[in-house]
Design a protein around this motif. Sequence first.
Motif, PDB file in Angstrom:
ATOM      1  N   VAL A   1       2.517   4.533  -6.112  1.00  0.00           N
ATOM      2  CA  VAL A   1       1.179   4.013  -5.857  1.00  0.00           C
ATOM      3  C   VAL A   1       0.403   5.016  -5.008  1.00  0.00           C
ATOM      4  O   VAL A   1       0.849   5.379  -3.919  1.00  0.00           O
ATOM      5  CB  VAL A   1       1.258   2.639  -5.142  1.00  0.00           C
ATOM      6  N   LYS A   2      -0.733   5.468  -5.536  1.00  0.00           N
ATOM      7  CA  LYS A   2      -1.628   6.365  -4.798  1.00  0.00           C
ATOM      8  C   LYS A   2      -2.483   5.477  -3.896  1.00  0.00           C
ATOM      9  O   LYS A   2      -3.278   4.671  -4.366  1.00  0.00           O
ATOM     10  CB  LYS A   2      -2.492   7.168  -5.746  1.00  0.00           C
ATOM     11  N   VAL A   3      -2.309   5.618  -2.590  1.00  0.00           N
ATOM     12  CA  VAL A   3      -2.962   4.740  -1.618  1.00  0.00           C
ATOM     13  C   VAL A   3      -4.437   5.116  -1.460  1.00  0.00           C
ATOM     14  O   VAL A   3      -4.769   6.283  -1.230  1.00  0.00           O
ATOM     15  CB  VAL A   3      -2.232   4.805  -0.257  1.00  0.00           C
ATOM     16  N   ILE A   4      -5.289   4.104  -1.596  1.00  0.00           N
ATOM     17  CA  ILE A   4      -6.727   4.272  -1.388  1.00  0.00           C
ATOM     18  C   ILE A   4      -7.079   3.946   0.060  1.00  0.00           C
ATOM     19  O   ILE A   4      -7.820   4.670   0.703  1.00  0.00           O
ATOM     20  CB  ILE A   4      -7.526   3.374  -2.350  1.00  0.00           C
ATOM     21  N   THR A   5      -6.530   2.852   0.550  1.00  0.00           N
ATOM     22  CA  THR A   5      -6.755   2.460   1.940  1.00  0.00           C
ATOM     23  C   THR A   5      -5.547   1.676   2.450  1.00  0.00           C
ATOM     24  O   THR A   5      -4.855   1.024   1.675  1.00  0.00           O
ATOM     25  CB  THR A   5      -8.056   1.640   2.100  1.00  0.00           C
ATOM     26  N   THR A   6      -5.310   1.779   3.743  1.00  0.00           N
ATOM     27  CA  THR A   6      -4.198   1.076   4.380  1.00  0.00           C
ATOM     28  C   THR A   6      -4.764   0.051   5.351  1.00  0.00           C
ATOM     29  O   THR A   6      -5.573   0.380   6.203  1.00  0.00           O
ATOM     30  CB  THR A   6      -3.298   2.070   5.149  1.00  0.00           C
ATOM     31  N   LYS A   7      -4.307  -1.182   5.219  1.00  0.00           N
ATOM     32  CA  LYS A   7      -4.759  -2.264   6.090  1.00  0.00           C
ATOM     33  C   LYS A   7      -3.759  -2.509   7.222  1.00  0.00           C
ATOM     34  O   LYS A   7      -4.133  -2.935   8.304  1.00  0.00           O
ATOM     35  CB  LYS A   7      -4.955  -3.535   5.250  1.00  0.00           C
ATOM     36  N   LYS A   8      -2.486  -2.237   6.967  1.00  0.00           N
ATOM     37  CA  LYS A   8      -1.443  -2.399   7.984  1.00  0.00           C
ATOM     38  C   LYS A   8      -0.368  -1.363   7.732  1.00  0.00           C
ATOM     39  O   LYS A   8       0.006  -1.110   6.590  1.00  0.00           O
ATOM     40  CB  LYS A   8      -0.827  -3.807   7.915  1.00  0.00           C
ATOM     41  N   GLY A   9       0.169  -0.767   8.793  1.00  0.00           N
ATOM     42  CA  GLY A   9       1.256   0.192   8.677  1.00  0.00           C
ATOM     43  C   GLY A   9       0.753   1.606   8.456  1.00  0.00           C
ATOM     44  O   GLY A   9      -0.427   1.902   8.622  1.00  0.00           O
ATOM     45  N   ASP A  10       1.693   2.484   8.066  1.00  0.00           N
ATOM     46  CA  ASP A  10       1.396   3.892   7.854  1.00  0.00           C
ATOM     47  C   ASP A  10       1.924   4.295   6.483  1.00  0.00           C
ATOM     48  O   ASP A  10       3.132   4.278   6.249  1.00  0.00           O
ATOM     49  CB  ASP A  10       2.050   4.732   8.956  1.00  0.00           C
ATOM     50  N   ALA A  11       1.014   4.650   5.582  1.00  0.00           N
ATOM     51  CA  ALA A  11       1.410   5.026   4.222  1.00  0.00           C
ATOM     52  C   ALA A  11       1.919   6.460   4.138  1.00  0.00           C
ATOM     53  O   ALA A  11       2.301   6.923   3.074  1.00  0.00           O
ATOM     54  CB  ALA A  11       0.246   4.819   3.261  1.00  0.00           C
ATOM     55  N   GLY A  12       1.920   7.181   5.246  1.00  0.00           N
ATOM     56  CA  GLY A  12       2.486   8.527   5.272  1.00  0.00           C
ATOM     57  C   GLY A  12       1.744   9.519   4.416  1.00  0.00           C
ATOM     58  O   GLY A  12       0.605   9.855   4.694  1.00  0.00           O
ATOM     59  N   ASP A  13       2.374   9.962   3.320  1.00  0.00           N
ATOM     60  CA  ASP A  13       1.801  11.042   2.504  1.00  0.00           C
ATOM     61  C   ASP A  13       0.794  10.550   1.461  1.00  0.00           C
ATOM     62  O   ASP A  13       0.521  11.246   0.496  1.00  0.00           O
ATOM     63  CB  ASP A  13       2.918  11.848   1.847  1.00  0.00           C
ATOM     64  N   GLU A  14       0.261   9.364   1.644  1.00  0.00           N
ATOM     65  CA  GLU A  14      -0.761   8.802   0.761  1.00  0.00           C
ATOM     66  C   GLU A  14      -0.233   8.291  -0.576  1.00  0.00           C
ATOM     67  O   GLU A  14      -1.012   7.902  -1.439  1.00  0.00           O
ATOM     68  CB  GLU A  14      -1.935   9.760   0.547  1.00  0.00           C
ATOM     69  N   THR A  15       1.072   8.298  -0.777  1.00  0.00           N
ATOM     70  CA  THR A  15       1.670   7.590  -1.900  1.00  0.00           C
ATOM     71  C   THR A  15       2.853   6.806  -1.374  1.00  0.00           C
ATOM     72  O   THR A  15       3.509   7.217  -0.406  1.00  0.00           O
ATOM     73  CB  THR A  15       2.155   8.524  -3.037  1.00  0.00           C
ATOM     74  N   VAL A  16       3.112   5.673  -2.000  1.00  0.00           N
ATOM     75  CA  VAL A  16       4.293   4.877  -1.678  1.00  0.00           C
ATOM     76  C   VAL A  16       4.977   4.511  -2.985  1.00  0.00           C
ATOM     77  O   VAL A  16       4.327   4.415  -4.032  1.00  0.00           O
ATOM     78  CB  VAL A  16       3.954   3.601  -0.870  1.00  0.00           C
ATOM     79  N   VAL A  17       6.284   4.331  -2.912  1.00  0.00           N
ATOM     80  CA  VAL A  17       7.048   3.912  -4.084  1.00  0.00           C
ATOM     81  C   VAL A  17       7.423   2.447  -3.893  1.00  0.00           C
ATOM     82  O   VAL A  17       8.044   2.079  -2.897  1.00  0.00           O
ATOM     83  CB  VAL A  17       8.302   4.781  -4.290  1.00  0.00           C
ATOM     84  N   VAL A  18       7.004   1.634  -4.875  1.00  0.00           N
ATOM     85  CA  VAL A  18       7.258   0.192  -4.829  1.00  0.00           C
ATOM     86  C   VAL A  18       8.320  -0.146  -5.865  1.00  0.00           C
ATOM     87  O   VAL A  18       8.185   0.191  -7.045  1.00  0.00           O
ATOM     88  CB  VAL A  18       5.964  -0.600  -5.104  1.00  0.00           C
ATOM     89  N   ARG A  19       9.388  -0.825  -5.413  1.00  0.00           N
ATOM     90  CA  ARG A  19      10.495  -1.253  -6.274  1.00  0.00           C
ATOM     91  C   ARG A  19      10.253  -2.677  -6.741  1.00  0.00           C
ATOM     92  O   ARG A  19       9.986  -3.547  -5.940  1.00  0.00           O
ATOM     93  CB  ARG A  19      11.819  -1.265  -5.512  1.00  0.00           C
ATOM     94  N   GLN A  20      10.373  -2.900  -8.031  1.00  0.00           N
ATOM     95  CA  GLN A  20      10.344  -4.251  -8.565  1.00  0.00           C
ATOM     96  C   GLN A  20      11.587  -4.440  -9.422  1.00  0.00           C
ATOM     97  O   GLN A  20      11.945  -3.562 -10.214  1.00  0.00           O
ATOM     98  CB  GLN A  20       9.095  -4.481  -9.419  1.00  0.00           C
TER      99      GLN A  20
END
Length: 153
Positions: free
Chosen positions: A40-59
């Motif tokens: 997920v390419k982060v556009i904005t963060t409401k809580k926490g720290d997304a770090g390098d502007e991408t996060v990996v979400v497991r489903q």
Amino acid sequence: MYDSVKAITDDSDLVVVGTVADQKVVQDIDDETDFTLSTVKVITTKKGDAGDETVVVRQTGSTENQTAGAMMETGSTYLLFLVHSGLAGDLASQYYVTGADAGIYLAPATAKAKAQTGTVTEQDISGETFNRVNSDSGDNLPATLTVDEVPAS
């Protein structure tokens, strides 16, 4: 089960708005269970720290091996409530959706169109109303939500 946006926010390590840029299916915990990993390419963060502007979400599951939960789709923009995976090694940096799929809200088609051209910005999504993906989860969460309605933490 969540009875408020505050409760799901409090239980989340990270709350972001982002666009699914890439997905892959892995069997990295055992040889039978599919997991869909969404980058997920982060556009904005409401809580926490997304770090390098991408996060990996497991489903849990995949389009071929569907579970009860709602699967995210490449190119779509979401408001996501996330928790650390709690897994070891390289998997420790990944996230699960808070409350299985209770923490997934989908942006309307206008944001999706902008995301596909790579031009969606924080300003574009600030007034957007996100729609809850799974309204049948038993949680008492609103059917729609804006980024501004997520409590600051």
